[in-house]
Design a protein around this motif. Structure first.
Motif, PDB file in Angstrom:
ATOM      1  N   UNK A 147       0.758  -1.060  -0.060  1.00  0.00           N
ATOM      2  CA  UNK A 147       0.027  -0.089  -0.111  1.00  0.00           C
ATOM      3  C   UNK A 147       0.941   1.117  -0.009  1.00  0.00           C
ATOM      4  N   UNK A 148       1.853   1.266   0.897  1.00  0.00           N
ATOM      5  CA  UNK A 148       3.091   2.290   0.836  1.00  0.00           C
ATOM      6  C   UNK A 148       3.583   2.558  -0.648  1.00  0.00           C
ATOM      7  N   UNK A 149       3.817   1.746  -1.261  1.00  0.00           N
ATOM      8  CA  UNK A 149       4.485   1.726  -2.632  1.00  0.00           C
ATOM      9  C   UNK A 149       3.472   2.504  -3.615  1.00  0.00           C
ATOM     10  N   UNK A 150       2.215   1.984  -3.443  1.00  0.00           N
ATOM     11  CA  UNK A 150       1.291   2.595  -4.397  1.00  0.00           C
ATOM     12  C   UNK A 150       0.989   3.998  -3.990  1.00  0.00           C
ATOM     13  N   UNK A 151       0.943   4.415  -2.567  1.00  0.00           N
ATOM     14  CA  UNK A 151       0.659   5.288  -2.345  1.00  0.00           C
ATOM     15  C   UNK A 151       1.974   6.551  -2.691  1.00  0.00           C
ATOM     16  N   UNK A 152       3.305   5.841  -2.777  1.00  0.00           N
ATOM     17  CA  UNK A 152       4.230   6.826  -3.051  1.00  0.00           C
ATOM     18  C   UNK A 152       4.086   7.099  -4.603  1.00  0.00           C
ATOM     19  N   UNK A 153       3.805   6.364  -5.195  1.00  0.00           N
ATOM     20  CA  UNK A 153       3.654   6.556  -6.909  1.00  0.00           C
ATOM     21  C   UNK A 153       2.721   7.727  -7.133  1.00  0.00           C
ATOM     22  N   UNK A 154       1.702   7.811  -6.313  1.00  0.00           N
ATOM     23  CA  UNK A 154       0.638   9.115  -6.397  1.00  0.00           C
ATOM     24  C   UNK A 154       1.296  10.173  -5.947  1.00  0.00           C
ATOM     25  N   UNK A 155       2.071  10.217  -4.620  1.00  0.00           N
ATOM     26  CA  UNK A 155       2.630  11.368  -4.053  1.00  0.00           C
ATOM     27  C   UNK A 155       3.789  12.078  -4.744  1.00  0.00           C
ATOM     28  N   UNK A 156       4.603  11.031  -5.440  1.00  0.00           N
ATOM     29  CA  UNK A 156       5.950  11.789  -5.956  1.00  0.00           C
ATOM     30  C   UNK A 156       5.453  12.744  -6.953  1.00  0.00           C
ATOM     31  N   UNK A 157       4.706  12.663  -8.207  1.00  0.00           N
ATOM     32  CA  UNK A 157       4.098  13.716  -8.973  1.00  0.00           C
ATOM     33  C   UNK A 157       3.678  15.067  -8.138  1.00  0.00           C
ATOM     34  N   UNK A 158       3.148  14.752  -7.090  1.00  0.00           N
ATOM     35  CA  UNK A 158       2.361  15.799  -6.383  1.00  0.00           C
ATOM     36  C   UNK A 158       3.490  16.800  -5.560  1.00  0.00           C
ATOM     37  N   UNK A 159       4.407  15.937  -5.189  1.00  0.00           N
ATOM     38  CA  UNK A 159       5.212  16.782  -4.311  1.00  0.00           C
ATOM     39  C   UNK A 159       5.821  18.038  -5.016  1.00  0.00           C
ATOM     40  N   UNK A 160       6.127  18.276  -6.309  1.00  0.00           N
ATOM     41  CA  UNK A 160       6.633  19.333  -6.831  1.00  0.00           C
ATOM     42  C   UNK A 160       5.408  20.502  -6.736  1.00  0.00           C
ATOM     43  N   UNK A 161       4.300  20.107  -6.781  1.00  0.00           N
ATOM     44  CA  UNK A 161       3.254  21.188  -6.680  1.00  0.00           C
ATOM     45  C   UNK A 161       3.197  21.762  -5.215  1.00  0.00           C
ATOM     46  N   UNK A 162       3.048  20.713  -4.406  1.00  0.00           N
ATOM     47  CA  UNK A 162       3.162  21.412  -3.050  1.00  0.00           C
ATOM     48  C   UNK A 162       4.221  22.037  -2.578  1.00  0.00           C
ATOM     49  N   UNK A 163       5.362  21.563  -3.163  1.00  0.00           N
ATOM     50  CA  UNK A 163       6.437  22.421  -2.825  1.00  0.00           C
ATOM     51  C   UNK A 163       6.298  23.977  -3.260  1.00  0.00           C
ATOM     52  N   UNK A 164       5.847  24.219  -4.577  1.00  0.00           N
ATOM     53  CA  UNK A 164       5.500  25.617  -4.889  1.00  0.00           C
ATOM     54  C   UNK A 164       4.515  26.215  -4.384  1.00  0.00           C
ATOM     55  N   UNK A 165       3.285  25.506  -3.898  1.00  0.00           N
ATOM     56  CA  UNK A 165       2.244  26.060  -3.209  1.00  0.00           C
ATOM     57  C   UNK A 165       2.771  26.670  -1.851  1.00  0.00           C
ATOM     58  N   UNK A 166       3.337  25.732  -1.223  1.00  0.00           N
ATOM     59  CA  UNK A 166       3.679  26.339   0.114  1.00  0.00           C
ATOM     60  C   UNK A 166       5.030  27.331   0.118  1.00  0.00           C
ATOM     61  N   UNK A 167       5.721  27.454  -0.796  1.00  0.00           N
ATOM     62  CA  UNK A 167       6.910  28.313  -0.586  1.00  0.00           C
ATOM     63  C   UNK A 167       7.825  28.039   0.322  1.00  0.00           C
ATOM     64  N   UNK A 168       7.861  26.937   0.692  1.00  0.00           N
ATOM     65  CA  UNK A 168       9.249  26.641   1.646  1.00  0.00           C
ATOM     66  C   UNK A 168      10.338  26.347   1.060  1.00  0.00           C
ATOM     67  N   UNK A 169      11.397  26.063   1.776  1.00  0.00           N
ATOM     68  CA  UNK A 169      12.725  26.030   1.297  1.00  0.00           C
ATOM     69  C   UNK A 169      13.007  24.339   0.845  1.00  0.00           C
ATOM     70  N   UNK A 170      12.271  23.717   1.702  1.00  0.00           N
ATOM     71  CA  UNK A 170      12.370  22.069   1.400  1.00  0.00           C
ATOM     72  C   UNK A 170      11.124  21.451   2.031  1.00  0.00           C
TER      73      UNK A 170
END
Length: 555
Positions: A468-491
């Motif tokens: 289940x974690x592997x499948x969740x990771x596959x969904x999350x990886x593409x979203x990480x870039x969007x979340x990173x831009x939305x929050x304006x955090x350094x990391x």
């Protein structure tokens, strides 16, 4: 304590991406404070309830706290002047008297279902009296006969009080009957005295209403003739001059009230938002209506804004400004109950602050129940136990202390649950994430942190199944870039934690994140992910190494 303080609601609220501990500790602590003080303490949430917490609340039959995304002062936090709405047919005179009795300059006009349809001000009444030169104004305003009776303290001799004056002019019959025939027209309102001939002439000229002044008697013949001709007769004690002055005050306020482009606010409007609107308008008062039903509630003025009370809060399970509800700087913090590191929240006044190195905030709440000898009810015990099991991963997390384990076992006994079996159900419900969107998964348990001038975010999900974690990771990886831009955090970091294997796969985003992970966990050449064996706790095993590394790099 004053009555006002007793009636003030104090909100108990967790962080903006609430986990089970944040929600359950808020509910339990509000319950404890109510029992200790008898005052109004209400649990709230600053974010959406995740799947695990929903399971816990449903299991113990507890409703989720209400959503409070912003704690800035609102209209409902100031004194709203309660005043009864008036009917559109009320006379100008009655409206004036009501203003004097209530010491107000604006009255709300409402329909029968209390829906606001207009406003009448003292200025509108003044204009109605000073600017009227039209002798047909009574009919133009569609004045009810009952208003004329009331204004002139009149007696209805003949006619129907429910009739409306909708045509004709108003005039005084000062001439003899021969001349009267030249200027009285059908449907006119005639003000006259006790002369039989004048009364007879007005009725025969088809006047709609005659007003007999000075309380003069009206003969049966005149009364009978008026009834036959459908003419209303009103007898008043006032003299002709006074009647001529007063009769216009019988006009309904509907003719003069403001009803277009009304500026209204709801109890949910924020003071900051309406202050600017008020500054642009010269109105003395502004109506407040119910956001859902549109019903009129009361009035406020600019002066009321000066008396706005800040919301009073108790913060649960956090002391980081970046994790707190919006508008925190405009609220009054009374207490902070937490088990994390001391964060960046500043307070205006000294507060009660309780921070203990335990695995769960709910453990602290349990201690406070015991310290005050307050019995814990079954549902509250179930919530507190669930939070401890969640935060400590059923005692597997390094954050778990003997105090947490002892508290959970006592609470489980009160709640009537078997820990291992119940925990498995709870975690299964919480890890059922495959049907959710990447955004829902990402924000199930996400927090922001600050190290010197750097800001970083850390999310975490837990599961008992690696597939289940592997499948969740596959969904999350593409979203990480969007979340990173939305929050304006350094990391940005995200923990995929396997409870049974007691390990975490860490994925990350941001310039320098790779180097920070390598230094913090002594990993050589990490990819976009790294497996951290034995790491299950964000608070105790992930955040401290990241903080230390970032502070060293900054120095």
């Amino acid at each position: 304590m004053s009555e006002e303080e007793k009636n003030t609601t104090i909100y108990v609220i967790g962080h903006c991406n609430p986990d089970t501990d944040s929600i359950c500790s808020a509910i339990a602590y509000a319950d404890l404070k109510r029992k200790l003080t008898g005052n109004k303490y209400k649990a709230k949430r600053a974010g959406q309830v995740n799947s695990e917490t929903k399971f816990v609340l449903q299991h113990f039959g507890v409703n989720p706290p209400g959503y409070l995304p912003d704690v800035r002062a609102q209209v409902k936090d100031i004194e709203i002047r309660k005043i009864q709405g008036i009917d559109r047919n009320m006379s100008i005179r009655r409206a004036w008297e009501k203003m004097k009795d209530n010491s107000v300059v604006t009255l709300p006009v409402v329909e029968s279902d209390n829906q606001l349809i207009g406003l009448i001000t003292i200025g509108d009444i003044t204009k109605s009296y000073m600017n009227v030169y039209d002798n047909k104004i009574l009919s133009t305003a569609k004045t009810p006969i009952v208003n004329i009776l009331d204004t002139l303290q009149g007696e209805l001799v003949a006619g129907n009080p429910d009739k409306i004056i909708d045509s004709g002019k108003a005039l005084i019959a000062a001439a003899n009957p021969d001349l009267m025939e030249n200027y009285i027209e059908e449907n006119d309102i005639v003000i006259l005295g006790n002369r039989y001939e004048s009364q007879l002439c007005a009725i025969e000229m088809n006047a709609k209403c005659i007003i007999v002044c000075d309380g003069a008697p009206v003969s049966r013949t005149i009364t009978k003739l008026a009834q036959d001709k459908d003419c209303t007769i009103i007898k008043t004690p006032y003299d002709t001059y006074t009647v001529a002055r007063l009769v216009n005050q019988s006009m309904p306020i509907s003719h003069f009230m403001k009803q277009d482009n009304l500026i209204t606010f709801t109890t949910e409007n924020f003071i900051d938002d309406i202050r600017a609107v008020m500054a642009k308008k010269r109105h003395r008062d502004f109506p407040i209506v119910d956001k859902k039903t549109g019903e009129f509630i009361g009035m406020i003025s600019r002066r009321n804004l000066l008396e706005a009370k800040r919301k009073q809060l108790i913060l649960m399970d956090h002391s980081e400004r970046s994790q707190a509800v919006d508008g925190l700087e405009d609220a009054e913090i009374l207490e902070i109950i937490d088990h994390h590191r001391i964060g960046s929240i500043e307070t205006m006044n000294p507060v009660y602050f309780r921070n203990q190195p335990l695995g769960c905030t709910s453990t602290i709440v349990f201690q406070m129940f015991e310290e005050n000898n307050i019995p814990i009810e079954k549902d509250i015990a179930g919530l507190l136990c669930s939070a401890i099991l969640s935060d400590t991963l059923v005692f597997r997390s390094p954050t778990c202390t003997p105090v947490d384990e002892m508290a959970a076992k006592k609470l489980a006994e009160i709640a009537g649950i078997e820990i291992e079996e119940y925990a498995k159900e709870m975690f299964t419900a919480g890890s059922n994430l495959l049907s959710k969107s990447p955004e829902e998964i990402f924000y199930q348990d996400f927090k922001k942190f600050t190290a010197n001038d750097l800001t970083f975010g850390v999310g975490q999900i837990t599961a008992m199944n690696q597939d289940e974690l592997e499948k969740i990771k596959d969904k999350l990886l593409p979203y990480m870039e969007k979340a990173f831009k939305d929050h304006g955090v350094d990391m940005l970091f995200f923990m995929l934690t396997n409870i049974l294997q007691e390990s975490t796969e860490l994925i990350y985003q941001g310039n320098g994140a790779k180097e920070v992970v390598a230094n913090a966990f002594n990993v050589s050449n990490p990819d976009e992910k790294v497996i951290l064996e034995g790491v299950v706790s964000r608070k105790k095993q992930l955040i401290p190494p990241l903080m230390m590394t970032l502070q060293q790099d900054n120095n």
